[in-house]
Enzyme design. Structure first.
Site, mmCIF file in Angstrom:
data_model
loop_
_atom_site.group_PDB
_atom_site.id
_atom_site.type_symbol
_atom_site.label_atom_id
_atom_site.label_comp_id
_atom_site.label_asym_id
_atom_site.label_seq_id
_atom_site.Cartn_x
_atom_site.Cartn_y
_atom_site.Cartn_z
ATOM 1 N N HIS A 54 25.780 -4.595 68.115
ATOM 2 C CA HIS A 54 25.089 -4.476 66.831
ATOM 3 C C HIS A 54 24.467 -3.075 66.688
ATOM 4 C CE1 HIS A 54 22.090 -6.214 63.793
ATOM 5 N NE2 HIS A 54 21.520 -5.077 64.133
ATOM 6 N N GLU A 55 23.754 -2.642 67.728
ATOM 7 C CA GLU A 55 23.133 -1.310 67.697
ATOM 8 C C GLU A 55 24.185 -0.212 67.652
ATOM 9 O OE1 GLU A 55 20.027 -0.654 67.159
ATOM 10 O OE2 GLU A 55 19.626 -2.793 67.156
ATOM 11 N N HIS A 58 25.342 0.306 64.130
ATOM 12 C CA HIS A 58 24.390 1.161 63.391
ATOM 13 C C HIS A 58 24.632 2.630 63.743
ATOM 14 C CE1 HIS A 58 21.832 -1.912 61.739
ATOM 15 N NE2 HIS A 58 21.371 -2.338 62.895
ATOM 16 N N ASP A 165 16.627 -4.718 59.914
ATOM 17 C CA ASP A 165 17.668 -4.290 58.973
ATOM 18 C C ASP A 165 17.381 -4.772 57.551
ATOM 19 O OD1 ASP A 165 18.923 -3.143 61.114
ATOM 20 O OD2 ASP A 165 20.092 -4.942 61.557
#
Ligand code: ZN
Length: 360
Positions: A54-55, A58, A165
């Site tokens: 997930h990071e 980003h 987020d």
């Protein structure tokens, strides 16, 4: 003291484990072995694998917009991508913020097909979805991956509290209408209210939720401060506030000699220069690492920080500040074409911010 440990790098971005995460993993590992329930540790590992992805999502989108990521830190409650600055164009912040949850929903979509086709004979979808046991086959594994990603994606996307987020998306949407600063003010207030409600609820029902609420509150306050600083410092360049006439140390100086220089000039850090080239930074923290009895026999070169992160006179003061913040350092030497022309410290920038705020 370093509070995170680098585990590896991906496309130039160091991935670090926060020390609290290491401690928690050890604790869970020991207790799960003691109680004979390996399912739980398996869940935590899986959860953090997807927090990591997930990071990374980003970070990769941020990289496309030339926002430099200095590192990704994995914390027990999720991850943090340390960006050198947050883009103020709403569309960019929106794209970076959505990328993380999008990755989770992609994993949901991929695992949904086999899970829906879960053949009878194995456990039903509901059984797998609500249990915390180890998966017994690939289909159950797919069901667990689906569950973890649904939770991660939904939690990050749907809670509109900065710095999560959902909060970034809220701010970006507001910023399109009322501008970045006003949008931040509103989003920070929303985040604080959510954090307080979450804390009360968590205090009564779930300590984990209370802990997350606490971090949201702190994160929201930092976000407000960052926005204040960047709005006050708009248009201010490093050249406007850096100190020139830099005092430097030479690599062969003993720590006793270095201490004399430090006391005489009252700065906390100095570039170390050898034949006109900066080869390191020596700070008060480096000095403190060596016992006083060994100062006479130790030279600067042995304890200085060799990685030199620098700035240029044309860099925005805000970017320089975030660069220091994300690398955990207090000052940057300022170079023009490899030549040292000045030094800028966190204190210089914060003092300038304070003065400008009063002056305007
Ligand atoms: Zn995220």
């Amino acid at each position: 003291m370093k509070d995170s440990i680098k585990i590896f790098s991906i496309s130039g971005i160091p991935i670090e484990l926060h020390i609290s995460f290491v401690v928690l993993m050890l604790f869970l590992f020991i207790t799960s072995i003691y109680f004979g329930s390996p399912g739980f540790i398996f869940y935590i590992l899986l959860l953090f694998f997807f927090v990591f992805l997930h990071e990374l999502a980003h970070s990769l989108v941020a990289k496309r917009y030339n926002v430099k990521i200095s590192k990704i830190i994995l914390l027990p409650f999720g991850g943090v991508s340390a960006m050198e600055h947050i883009p103020e164009e709403p569309s960019k912040e929106l794209a970076i913020a959505i990328a993380g949850p999008l990755l989770n929903f992609l994993a949901v979509a991929i695992t949904l097909v086999p899970v829906l086709l879960l053949p009878s004979g194995t456990a039903t979808f509901q059984e797998v979805f609500f249990s915390l046991g180890m998966p017994r086959n690939l289909l159950e594994l797919a069901a667990i991956i689906l569950k973890v990603n649904l939770l991660l994606g939904a939690f990050n996307l749907l809670v509109p509290a900065l710095p999560m987020d959902g909060g970034r998306i809220l701010r970006a949407a507001l910023a399109m209408k009322i501008g970045f600063a006003a949008a931040t003010d509103i989003s920070v207030d929303v985040a604080k209210v959510i954090a307080i409600l979450m804390f009360v609820f968590g205090f009564l029902f779930s300590p984990w939720l209370a802990l997350i609420a606490f971090f949201i509150y702190i994160g929201a306050m930092q976000e407000a401060q960052i926005t204040l600083i960047s709005s006050v410092l708009r248009g201010v360049k490093v050249r406007d506030i850096m100190s020139t006439g830099v005092i430097s140390l030479s690599p062969g100086m003993s720590l006793n000699e270095a201490t004399d220089v430090m006391i005489a000039h009252r700065h906390m850090g100095y570039p170390v220069v050898q034949s006109d080239e900066v080869i390191g930074i020596f700070t008060f923290a480096d000095l403190a690492k060596v016992e006083k009895e060994r100062w006479a026999s130790t030279v600067v070169e042995q304890v200085m920080t060799k990685e030199v992160i620098s700035s240029s006179p044309d860099e925005d003061a805000t970017d320089a500040l975030f660069k220091m913040h994300s690398h955990g350092i207090g000052r940057l030497p300022v170079f023009v074409g490899g030549k040292l022309v000045g030094i800028i410290s966190k204190t210089d920038i914060l003092r300038a911010t304070e003065l400008l705020r009063i002056a305007r």
